[in-house]
Motif scaffolding. Structure first.
Motif, mmCIF file in Angstrom:
data_model
loop_
_atom_site.group_PDB
_atom_site.id
_atom_site.type_symbol
_atom_site.label_atom_id
_atom_site.label_comp_id
_atom_site.label_asym_id
_atom_site.label_seq_id
_atom_site.Cartn_x
_atom_site.Cartn_y
_atom_site.Cartn_z
ATOM 1 N N CYS A 1 0.860 -1.182 0.000
ATOM 2 C CA CYS A 1 0.000 0.000 0.000
ATOM 3 C C CYS A 1 0.899 1.235 0.000
ATOM 4 N N PRO A 2 0.767 2.146 -0.976
ATOM 5 C CA PRO A 2 1.651 3.317 -1.041
ATOM 6 C C PRO A 2 1.589 4.188 0.214
ATOM 7 N N LYS A 3 0.430 4.252 0.851
ATOM 8 C CA LYS A 3 0.259 5.154 1.990
ATOM 9 C C LYS A 3 0.795 4.556 3.286
ATOM 10 N N SER A 4 0.511 3.261 3.524
ATOM 11 C CA SER A 4 0.897 2.646 4.797
ATOM 12 C C SER A 4 2.149 1.797 4.704
ATOM 13 N N GLY A 5 2.519 1.387 3.496
ATOM 14 C CA GLY A 5 3.646 0.478 3.329
ATOM 15 C C GLY A 5 3.291 -0.965 3.625
ATOM 16 N N GLN A 6 2.040 -1.224 4.011
ATOM 17 C CA GLN A 6 1.589 -2.575 4.357
ATOM 18 C C GLN A 6 1.505 -3.444 3.108
ATOM 19 N N ARG A 7 1.951 -4.702 3.222
ATOM 20 C CA ARG A 7 1.883 -5.612 2.081
ATOM 21 C C ARG A 7 0.425 -5.957 1.792
ATOM 22 N N LEU A 8 0.035 -5.888 0.522
ATOM 23 C CA LEU A 8 -1.345 -6.176 0.129
ATOM 24 C C LEU A 8 -1.519 -7.681 -0.036
ATOM 25 N N ILE A 9 -2.475 -8.258 0.701
ATOM 26 C CA ILE A 9 -2.668 -9.706 0.628
ATOM 27 C C ILE A 9 -3.470 -10.100 -0.612
ATOM 28 N N HIS A 10 -4.078 -9.134 -1.295
ATOM 29 C CA HIS A 10 -4.699 -9.380 -2.594
ATOM 30 C C HIS A 10 -4.707 -8.066 -3.361
ATOM 31 N N MET A 11 -4.946 -8.134 -4.653
ATOM 32 C CA MET A 11 -4.853 -6.946 -5.504
ATOM 33 C C MET A 11 -6.225 -6.490 -6.010
ATOM 34 N N ALA A 12 -7.292 -6.969 -5.391
ATOM 35 C CA ALA A 12 -8.631 -6.545 -5.818
ATOM 36 C C ALA A 12 -8.851 -5.076 -5.477
ATOM 37 N N LEU A 13 -9.564 -4.380 -6.348
ATOM 38 C CA LEU A 13 -9.888 -2.965 -6.147
ATOM 39 C C LEU A 13 -11.403 -2.856 -5.996
ATOM 40 N N ILE A 14 -11.860 -2.490 -4.810
ATOM 41 C CA ILE A 14 -13.293 -2.444 -4.517
ATOM 42 C C ILE A 14 -13.783 -0.996 -4.598
ATOM 43 N N PRO A 15 -14.796 -0.725 -5.425
ATOM 44 C CA PRO A 15 -15.277 0.661 -5.550
ATOM 45 C C PRO A 15 -15.724 1.244 -4.215
ATOM 46 N N ASN A 16 -15.363 2.502 -3.975
ATOM 47 C CA ASN A 16 -15.796 3.225 -2.774
ATOM 48 C C ASN A 16 -17.021 4.054 -3.174
ATOM 49 N N TYR A 17 -18.207 3.445 -3.033
ATOM 50 C CA TYR A 17 -19.431 4.054 -3.546
ATOM 51 C C TYR A 17 -19.746 5.388 -2.880
ATOM 52 N N ALA A 18 -19.593 5.433 -1.571
ATOM 53 C CA ALA A 18 -19.943 6.665 -0.856
ATOM 54 C C ALA A 18 -19.074 7.818 -1.298
ATOM 55 N N LEU A 19 -17.759 7.590 -1.381
ATOM 56 C CA LEU A 19 -16.845 8.664 -1.771
ATOM 57 C C LEU A 19 -17.084 9.074 -3.221
ATOM 58 N N LYS A 20 -17.409 8.123 -4.077
ATOM 59 C CA LYS A 20 -17.675 8.448 -5.481
ATOM 60 C C LYS A 20 -18.884 9.378 -5.595
ATOM 61 N N SER A 21 -19.935 9.093 -4.831
ATOM 62 C CA SER A 21 -21.124 9.947 -4.869
ATOM 63 C C SER A 21 -20.817 11.340 -4.341
ATOM 64 N N LEU A 22 -20.065 11.413 -3.251
ATOM 65 C CA LEU A 22 -19.719 12.724 -2.685
ATOM 66 C C LEU A 22 -18.819 13.520 -3.612
ATOM 67 N N THR A 23 -17.903 12.833 -4.273
ATOM 68 C CA THR A 23 -17.017 13.508 -5.224
ATOM 69 C C THR A 23 -17.823 14.081 -6.383
ATOM 70 N N GLN A 24 -18.749 13.297 -6.894
ATOM 71 C CA GLN A 24 -19.572 13.773 -8.009
ATOM 72 C C GLN A 24 -20.418 14.970 -7.581
ATOM 73 N N GLN A 25 -20.977 14.893 -6.374
ATOM 74 C CA GLN A 25 -21.792 16.016 -5.908
ATOM 75 C C GLN A 25 -20.951 17.284 -5.778
ATOM 76 N N TRP A 26 -19.746 17.134 -5.229
ATOM 77 C CA TRP A 26 -18.863 18.301 -5.072
ATOM 78 C C TRP A 26 -18.531 18.901 -6.434
ATOM 79 N N CYS A 27 -18.280 18.041 -7.424
ATOM 80 C CA CYS A 27 -17.963 18.524 -8.772
ATOM 81 C C CYS A 27 -19.143 19.282 -9.379
ATOM 82 N N GLU A 28 -20.348 18.754 -9.235
ATOM 83 C CA GLU A 28 -21.511 19.409 -9.828
ATOM 84 C C GLU A 28 -21.804 20.739 -9.145
ATOM 85 N N GLU A 29 -21.633 20.765 -7.815
ATOM 86 C CA GLU A 29 -21.889 22.012 -7.094
ATOM 87 C C GLU A 29 -20.886 23.100 -7.469
ATOM 88 N N ASN A 30 -19.681 22.681 -7.881
ATOM 89 C CA ASN A 30 -18.637 23.652 -8.214
ATOM 90 C C ASN A 30 -18.401 23.775 -9.709
#
Length: 684
Positions: A319-348
């Motif tokens: 993990c680039p941020k923690s340096g912790q070894r990743l036990i798998h390489m799956a990437l799971i979508p962060n739904y909540a953050l994606k919605s908040l990011t989109q809302q912030w973009c539309e508002e601005n």
């Protein structure tokens, strides 16, 4: 006449009466003194506290009388102590754990309260209230409580279900493609939901985030990839909602000027530029740019998909941020953050690429029409995005099983074990990725943890019917029996027994497994050496195999009968019902009947179990007694007639027992009556 305490009472290892009563009073006061009830499960918690208050009055009165307790009451009081202790633990979970997570699991937690209430009723079944020196008021209250506990129904608060559905709808806002305001999160609704579970100020939000983080840490060892990612989505929602909700209705704090983004306004005749600062929560830790497609990695940290994919593809496994070894390489979508990011973009007025921020996931669609399982995890794992993530993860982990070092294989087998623990789709996808043959091979590993993880993963996979066929086709049974017989850890041996039970659910496999000369003896050996859970796994596996008549003789020959009777004599073994069920089944063979009849201690044990056993235990006890009395069992019948406790117990069951117990008790009483008549009027 033998007037000693029943063997079960002598061997149970109960606390002395005074100590037991003091313990009951202490733990009851602990539960009933709770001042502030949790916001989630408040009805179930308050109802349970009210019941324990009634029992507490009984305990106080028994202690005040200072009269000797009838031995038959000790079993009930011990059971009630266990029940109240579980109430205390569950109430603490509701009160001190994450309210948001408890809301998401509302059906699961409600069912736990229901199970405990039913167990309270079963404990009160054996309370000899008429023999206790208590007042009429207390007796009446306890009798009423007993009736209520016997009829208790599962209660799931509809308001909690509604709020949970609303929360899922909020989290899925980004996927409502037909909405004109696609991607906008209704923070008023979020605040309303969080207020419902007791979060009213920023400090409450911070405490809830901390509790969710602890829950994620706890689930990381047991719940697997999807459950942890779901909790991380909840953490993101609460974290990013906090500044929105408590900013006085404006987002000015999020609109600080900088040179990061520019946009030309179409409605202006001049080329004006508006510049905004990206909130830290929306920045990718790698690129420091806006995360347009945020994903969660195994360490729990969130990155933009493109940035972390490039990092992984370049050969990094940490993990680039923690340096912790990743036990798998799956990437799971962060739904909540994606919605908040989109809302912030539309508002601005920041342009967002449609294909990037519109997730292909269908999570949340028609969620109001779908009945959620015990955990929200099954709901999420049913979506296409989660299935794709599981498939990718399974393929990656199978590759590590095939080519990795022992350390990598151990971790990959452990992760597959967790992934197979939740959801039928997961089990199917893991099998389709080709995991089963490699897991079967790893059963022979000299590494104890690899072996343990492999056999447990196969056990979890075998729950899916088609996977049973694949496991047997991979010639797994000999390796599983090897682990059962001489596994390197007790957990591996016990899970091998559970795997044999699971595989033997298919009738053809009962024949195949029973034909192995080592399978049944190894299961019988576990009856002696295993933990309580292991003994139960062994007993249920033997029961399943013995359904096939040819296996009954093998179970008897392996020495199961005296060991099962020994387990009945030791109440601490904890497998009374399983042992009785297996003995009753073995009684159906001539070998089993002959071996069971050799025991001199079984009949007194069964008479005691007619009084103190569980409903199922009572049924099997009568089955055994009836079978022993038939076909030349006059000696057993005489011993029953000589025991002063047997006839009253049988009459009680004939009147108030289950339908099966009532029928068999009546048959046994008629048989004993004929024996009496023959004794009075001998032929010739």
């Amino acid at each position: 006449m033998d007037l000693a305490l029943p063997p079960l009472m002598v061997s149970a290892g109960f606390l002395p009466t005074g100590s037991l009563l003091e313990s009951l009073i202490y733990i009851s006061n602990d539960v009933t003194s709770i001042e502030k009830l949790p916001f989630v499960q408040v009805k179930n918690v308050s109802t349970m506290i009210r019941r324990i208050k009634l029992l507490s009055s009984l305990f106080d009165e028994i202690q005040e009388t200072n009269s000797p307790l009838p031995p038959s009451s000790i079993l009930c009081l011990t059971e009630l102590f266990s029940v109240i202790r579980r109430v205390k633990f569950l109430t603490q979970v509701c009160k001190e754990g994450s309210s948001l997570w408890n809301l998401m699991q509302t059906e699961f937690v409600s069912n736990q309260f229901h199970v405990i209430a039913k167990e309270m009723g079963r404990a009160l079944d054996i309370l000899p209230l008429s023999l206790l020196d208590v007042t009429a008021d207390t007796r009446e209250q306890v009798e009423l409580l007993h009736k209520q506990a016997k009829k208790v129904e599962l209660f799931v608060d509809p308001k909690e279900v509604q709020r949970r559905e609303e929360l899922l709808g909020v989290m899925a806002a980004n996927n409502e493609r037909n909405s004109k305001k696609k991607g906008l999160i209704d923070f008023g609704k979020v605040r309303e939901i969080l207020s419902f579970i007791g979060l009213g100020n920023p400090v409450d939000y911070d405490e809830e985030i901390s509790k969710l983080e602890k829950e994620a840490d706890k689930q990381a060892g047991t719940g697997g990839l999807i459950v942890v990612s779901n909790i991380n989505n909840l953490i993101s929602l609460v974290s990013l909602s906090k500044p929105m909700i408590f900013s006085g209705g404006t987002n000015e704090k999020l609109k600080l000027r900088s040179a990061s983004f520019r946009r030309n306004h179409d409605h202006s005749s001049s080329s004006q530029s508006t510049i905004f600062s990206i909130p830290d929560e929306f920045r990718c830790p790698i690129s420091l740019d806006l995360m347009r497609d945020p994903v969660i990695v195994a360490s729990g940290h969130t990155y933009d998909r493109n940035s972390i994919a490039q990092w992984i593809n370049s050969g990094h496994h940490t993990c680039p941020k923690s340096g912790q070894r990743l036990i798998h390489m799956a990437l799971i979508p962060n739904y909540a953050l994606k919605s908040l990011t989109q809302q912030w973009c539309e508002e601005n007025n920041i342009p967002v690429t449609e294909s990037v921020l519109s997730s292909s996931s269908d999570m949340g669609r028609s969620s109001s029409k779908r009945k959620l399982c015990e955990k929200v995890i099954d709901h999420i794992s049913a979506t296409k995005t989660a299935s794709d993530a599981v498939k990718m993860t399974a393929e990656f982990l199978v590759g590590k099983l095939a080519t990795g070092s022992p350390v990598i294989q151990r971790q990959a087998a452990y992760e597959l074990r967790l992934l197979a623990k939740t959801g039928m789709d997961n089990r199917r996808l893991i099998a389709e990725a080709g995991a089963i043959p490699f897991l079967v091979t790893l059963l022979c590993s000299p590494d104890p943890r690899i072996q343990e993880n492999a056999v447990t993963a196969l056990l979890n996979l075998s729950i899916l019917e088609n996977n049973k066929v694949l496991i047997m086709s991979a010639r797994a049974i000999d390796n599983i029996i090897n682990v059962l017989q001489s596994g390197k850890t007790m957990e591996a041996r016990e899970n091998a027994a559970a795997a044999i039970y699971s595989l033997s659910m298919i009738d053809d496999y009962k024949v195949i497994i029973g034909a192995s000369p080592r399978a049944i003896p190894a299961l019988v050996g576990l009856l002696v050496e295993g933990t309580t859970a292991g003994k139960r796994d062994a007993a249920t596996a033997l029961f399943n195999l013995a359904i096939y008549n040819m296996n009954k003789a093998s179970v008897v020959t392996a020495g199961a009968v005296p060991l099962l009777i020994e387990q009945l004599m030791d109440d601490r073994a904890g497998i009374t019902d399983d042992a009785l069920a297996l003995l009753a089944l073995l009684l159906g063979s001539s070998e089993g009947l002959e071996e069971i009849r050799k025991s001199r201690v079984l009949v007194p044990l069964l008479i005691d179990l007619l009084r103190f056993g569980s409903p199922k235990g009572k049924e099997n006890s009568i089955t055994l007694l009836l079978g022993l009395c038939k076909d030349g069992g006059e000696e057993v019948a005489r011993r029953l007639l000589m025991n002063p406790r047997s006839i009253p117990s049988l009459q009680s069951l004939a009147a108030d027992g289950s339908l099966k117990a009532c029928r068999k008790a009546d048959a046994l009483l008629r048989l004993l009556n004929r024996c009496c008549s023959q004794a009075r009027n001998p032929v010739g």
